[in-house]
Design a protein around this motif. Structure first.
Motif, PDB file in Angstrom:
ATOM      1  N   ASN A 134      14.423  67.208   2.429  1.00  0.00           N
ATOM      2  CA  ASN A 134      15.717  67.851   2.621  1.00  0.00           C
ATOM      3  C   ASN A 134      16.759  66.800   3.012  1.00  0.00           C
TER       4      ASN A 134
ATOM      5  N   PHE B 297      19.994  70.590   0.280  1.00  0.00           N
ATOM      6  CA  PHE B 297      19.511  71.472   1.331  1.00  0.00           C
ATOM      7  C   PHE B 297      20.701  72.082   2.051  1.00  0.00           C
TER       8      PHE B 297
ATOM      9  N   CYS C   1      16.899  76.563   0.943  1.00  0.00           N
ATOM     10  CA  CYS C   1      15.730  75.673   0.953  1.00  0.00           C
ATOM     11  C   CYS C   1      15.224  75.523  -0.483  1.00  0.00           C
TER      12      CYS C   1
END
Length: 266
Positions: free
Chosen positions: A166, A194, A205
């Motif tokens: 992320n 992200f 996500c």
């Protein structure tokens, strides 16, 4: 053959239709499993190693301590109807916290595994996991405020030496800690879009995608950042990228990897 919970289409008919339509279009077979207590099949189904060995871990996560009605017991509830050759382990570990490299030689697991297994000395737990999973076990930090602490929403292997992480929101935040942990393991870390949603929601996500041999099914949520995630995925993967909107499911804390499980013939 991909397996999904039989509850999925009843609770989230629209999102389920989006996913099954995408699977149908790409001729990927799937089935709905009866007798599941919730939709997160990744967590309570066996983990498949690189050699194809199936390992069923104990599914008693601390976050479900007060909700035993939501805990599917694979051995009791599903194994009899599936008839799979399975190795059983008493280690308490969710499948969503096990992220293999493509070859199966390496596996990422968050440090939540230690607090979930206080009866095991850390070194002994690592050795047993490595033997069971037939892989080098690499530990990354878990987000303390995340109910599950799973690795599959934080890092995914692009290839055996490259991990998608992320994108850090700051130079000292949690995402940066995960990225640094991956690099400390001697692997390359690549940023992936992200968007933190807050609370239990997994909206934003994008790393919780579903990957097959030819296709990456990318979760999208009907938000502005979807386009960037699709563009990034197409630049990184050599496979076809297929966006699947599962916003309703994501609001409950999981995305495509969480709700799916690859059977022995996936």
């Amino acid at each position: 053959m991909f397996c999904l919970s039989g509850l999925l289409s009843y609770i989230y008919p629209s999102d389920t239709a989006n996913l099954t339509a995408a699977l149908d279009t790409h001729n990927i077979p799937y089935r709905f499993l009866p007798n599941t207590k919730d939709i997160w099949v990744r967590d309570f189904m066996p983990v498949r190693t690189g050699s194809g060995k199936l390992v069923s871990f104990r599914y008693e996560p601390s976050y479900l301590k007060n909700d035993p009605d939501l805990r599917t017991d694979f051995r009791k509830d599903l194994a009899p109807q599936l008839g799979l050759p399975v190795t059983y382990s008493n280690i308490n570990l969710d499948g969503g916290n096990v992220v293999f490299s493509p070859s199966g030689a390496r596996v990422l697991i968050s440090d939540r595994v230690f607090s979930e297994n206080p009866e095991y000395p850390s070194a002994a737990l690592m050795r047993e996991l490595s033997e069971l999973l037939e892989a080098e076990v690499l530990i990354i930090p878990s987000l303390k405020s995340d109910m599950t602490g799973h690795a599959d929403g934080m890092a995914r292997f692009l290839d055996d030496r490259t991990v998608l992480c992320n994108r850090p929101l700051s130079s000292c935040g949690f995402e940066q800690q995960v990225k640094r942990a991956v690099q400390d393991c001697g692997l390359d870390a690549v940023d992936f879009p992200f968007v933190p949603a807050g609370g239990v929601s997994a909206v934003g996500c994008y790393l919780n995608y579903l990957e097959t041999e030819r296709v990456v099914f990318l979760p999208v949520f009907g938000i502005e950042q979807d386009a960037e995630a699709e563009t990034s995925a197409r630049q990184l993967f050599s496979k076809e990228i297929v966006p699947v909107n599962i916003r309703e499911i994501a609001q409950q804390g999981g995305c495509l990897n969480c709700i799916s499980w690859e059977g022995p013939h996936a």
